[in-house]
Design a protein around this motif. Structure first.
Motif, PDB file in Angstrom:
ATOM      1  N   ILE A 145       0.831  -1.200   0.000  1.00 32.30           N
ATOM      2  CA  ILE A 145       0.000   0.000   0.000  1.00 32.30           C
ATOM      3  C   ILE A 145       0.870   1.257   0.000  1.00 32.30           C
ATOM      4  CG2 ILE A 145      -1.765   1.269   1.255  1.00 32.30           C
ATOM      5  CD1 ILE A 145      -2.660  -1.401  -0.135  1.00 32.30           C
ATOM      6  N   ASP A 146       1.941   1.267   0.785  1.00 31.73           N
ATOM      7  CA  ASP A 146       2.868   2.410   0.779  1.00 31.73           C
ATOM      8  C   ASP A 146       3.474   2.619  -0.609  1.00 31.73           C
ATOM      9  OD1 ASP A 146       2.414   2.897   3.444  1.00 31.73           O
ATOM     10  OD2 ASP A 146       4.204   1.852   4.149  1.00 31.73           O
ATOM     11  N   HIS A 147       3.785   1.521  -1.277  1.00 31.00           N
ATOM     12  CA  HIS A 147       4.346   1.615  -2.633  1.00 31.00           C
ATOM     13  C   HIS A 147       3.334   2.246  -3.584  1.00 31.00           C
ATOM     14  CE1 HIS A 147       6.505   0.618  -6.286  1.00 31.00           C
ATOM     15  NE2 HIS A 147       5.449  -0.051  -6.721  1.00 31.00           N
ATOM     16  N   LEU A 148       2.068   1.860  -3.481  1.00 30.92           N
ATOM     17  CA  LEU A 148       1.042   2.432  -4.350  1.00 30.92           C
ATOM     18  C   LEU A 148       0.887   3.929  -4.121  1.00 30.92           C
ATOM     19  CD1 LEU A 148      -1.796  -0.262  -4.250  1.00 30.92           C
ATOM     20  CD2 LEU A 148       0.004   0.009  -5.930  1.00 30.92           C
ATOM     21  N   VAL A 149       0.949   4.342  -2.871  1.00 29.26           N
ATOM     22  CA  VAL A 149       0.855   5.779  -2.568  1.00 29.26           C
ATOM     23  C   VAL A 149       1.941   6.564  -3.293  1.00 29.26           C
ATOM     24  CG1 VAL A 149       1.103   7.501  -0.723  1.00 29.26           C
ATOM     25  CG2 VAL A 149      -0.292   5.445  -0.347  1.00 29.26           C
ATOM     26  N   ALA A 169       1.645   4.709  -7.816  1.00 34.14           N
ATOM     27  CA  ALA A 169       0.462   4.454  -8.648  1.00 34.14           C
ATOM     28  C   ALA A 169      -0.077   5.754  -9.225  1.00 34.14           C
ATOM     29  CB  ALA A 169      -0.613   3.755  -7.821  1.00 34.14           C
ATOM     30  N   ARG A 170      -0.027   5.882 -10.529  1.00 36.15           N
ATOM     31  CA  ARG A 170      -0.402   7.130 -11.179  1.00 36.15           C
ATOM     32  C   ARG A 170      -1.889   7.466 -11.011  1.00 36.15           C
ATOM     33  NH1 ARG A 170       3.338   9.185 -14.719  1.00 36.15           N
ATOM     34  NH2 ARG A 170       1.759  10.042 -16.133  1.00 36.15           N
ATOM     35  N   THR A 171      -2.756   6.448 -11.004  1.00 39.65           N
ATOM     36  CA  THR A 171      -4.175   6.741 -10.840  1.00 39.65           C
ATOM     37  C   THR A 171      -4.529   7.091  -9.399  1.00 39.65           C
ATOM     38  OG1 THR A 171      -4.685   4.375 -10.600  1.00 39.65           O
ATOM     39  CG2 THR A 171      -4.916   5.350 -12.807  1.00 39.65           C
ATOM     40  N   PHE A 172      -3.580   6.970  -8.493  1.00 39.39           N
ATOM     41  CA  PHE A 172      -3.749   7.477  -7.134  1.00 39.39           C
ATOM     42  C   PHE A 172      -3.152   8.874  -7.021  1.00 39.39           C
ATOM     43  CE2 PHE A 172      -2.299   8.189  -2.797  1.00 39.39           C
ATOM     44  CZ  PHE A 172      -3.461   7.939  -2.075  1.00 39.39           C
ATOM     45  N   ILE A 173      -1.932   9.031  -7.509  1.00 40.23           N
ATOM     46  CA  ILE A 173      -1.200  10.286  -7.346  1.00 40.23           C
ATOM     47  C   ILE A 173      -1.871  11.436  -8.090  1.00 40.23           C
ATOM     48  CG2 ILE A 173       0.995  11.445  -7.821  1.00 40.23           C
ATOM     49  CD1 ILE A 173       2.337   8.665  -7.489  1.00 40.23           C
TER      50      ILE A 173
END
Length: 375
Positions: free
Chosen positions: A244-248, A251-255
């Motif tokens: 989850i920390d990596h996605l934060v 992850a472009r659709t999060f950022i």
């Protein structure tokens, strides 16, 4: 002429019977709805609607920015904590849709040098994530762990197996336990989309991953939508905290996406708490699906046995599927209509949603209308 090719494509769609149109529905539609994905009947539940209204009054109509700027509220964090605990994972991250959650998980967890092994029956969001990722891709047979094993054995380096838990077309379930074993033989990760399992499968609706004993595993990541069983909007990725920390951070659709609107967060949180209080809703959705299937097959329809809440009925052709669905709607029963290119096997279907709040009379009515309008 600019976009002149569009007319040619439109004509090809018309000839093939594949034209799609938008059909706005009124707020007080009299239809018996077997087309939507409100599996637990919570989209109009007073507590869920009030959860949305209360969140909007408190936090405003929109989240005002991306999650990393102003788009994360205390309500977002509350929902993430409760989803992670409910589903049995270390952490969770909420997105603006299930589609963006899948794009994020696949692209961020499959960098260059990774092998992506993708089930041929996966949802479009997983397929698009595989296309956008910089990884090598291999499509394998539907629900075929042995094909996944062969693909993994032929690859040196990191790998990720990607699958729906319950496939949206026929409602059949992936062999999650076997897939997990195959992944562990090669040290590969397993990413599964539980859009149609959350709220329906597992203890009290905790999902297919929980039912398969994979919840909390350090090599398993689960995505889901908040727009089906929870009756709201948005998506979530569940998994180890380091994932989850990596996605934060990656992850472009999060950022770069605006955070999920507070009203949707509030509705999903209210629905989750209601499900915890009324876990029997999950079992009821499965019983309704089984009853629909039994009655349809007894009436002579070719229906696929449901593993969750989706019931699929085969149609003779795309054109007849469209007409069948339209005739059902004219008889005040709304059903889904799946046809190419939405179905990878080219077989057109009516798709029925088994809802926990359907009565026996409504089930009987639906089966009767489907039979009376059959091509």
């Amino acid at each position: 002429m600019a976009f002149g090719w569009i007319d040619e494509q439109a004509e090809l769609r018309r000839r093939a019977g594949l034209v799609r149109t938008l059909r706005p529905r009124p707020a007080d539609a009299p239809l018996l709805d077997l087309a939507g994905n409100d599996y637990l009947g919570l989209a109009h539940h007073p507590e869920v609607v009030e959860g949305a209204a209360r969140a909007a009054r408190t936090w405003g109509a929109g989240s005002t920015g991306s999650r990393l700027v102003t788009g994360t509220t205390g309500l977002h964090a509350e929902l993430e904590r409760e989803l992670a605990v409910f589903c049995g994972f270390e952490a969770a991250l909420v997105f603006s849709s299930g589609y963006t959650a899948n794009l994020a998980a696949v692209t961020a967890l499959a960098p260059h040098g990774t092998l992506l092994v993708c089930d041929a029956g996966n949802h479009a969001s997983l397929i698009d994530g595989c296309r956008l990722a910089r990884a090598e891709r291999q499509i394998v047979g539907h629900r075929d762990p042995e094909a996944a094993r062969k693909a993994l054995r032929a690859h040196e380096g990191p790998a990720l197996v990607v699958s729906d838990t319950v496939f949206s077309v026929d409602g059949d379930a992936a062999p999650l336990g076997e897939l997990a074993s195959v992944c562990r033989e090669s040290g590969a990760g397993l990413l599964v989309d539980d859009a149609h399992g959350l709220g329906v499968l597992g203890d009290g609706g905790r999902g297919a991953g929980h039912a398969a004993g994979l919840a909390g595993a350090d090599d398993v990541v689960v995505t889901a939508t908040l727009s089906k069983s929870l009756g709201s909007q948005g998506g979530v990725v569940l998994g180890p905290a380091r994932v989850i920390d990596h996605l934060v951070n990656a992850a472009r659709t999060f950022i770069f996406d605006t955070g999920l609107a507070p009203a949707s967060v509030g509705a999903a949180l209210a629905a989750l708490r209601l499900l915890r209080r009324e876990p029997e809703r999950a079992a009821r959705a499965r019983r309704v699906a089984a009853e629909l299937h039994a009655r349809l097959t007894a009436a002579g329809h070719e229906a696929v046995r449901p593993d969750a809440a989706v019931v699929s009925v085969r149609a003779p052709s795309p054109e007849e599927a469209v007409r069948w669905a339209a005739d059902c709607r004219a008889a005040q029963v709304a059903v889904g209509c799946f046809r190419p290119p939405s179905v990878p096997d080219g077989i057109s279907r009516l798709r029925l949603t088994a809802r926990a709040d359907l009565s026996g009379e409504q089930i009987e009515r639906a089966v009767r209308v489907i039979g009376e309008t059959r091509p």
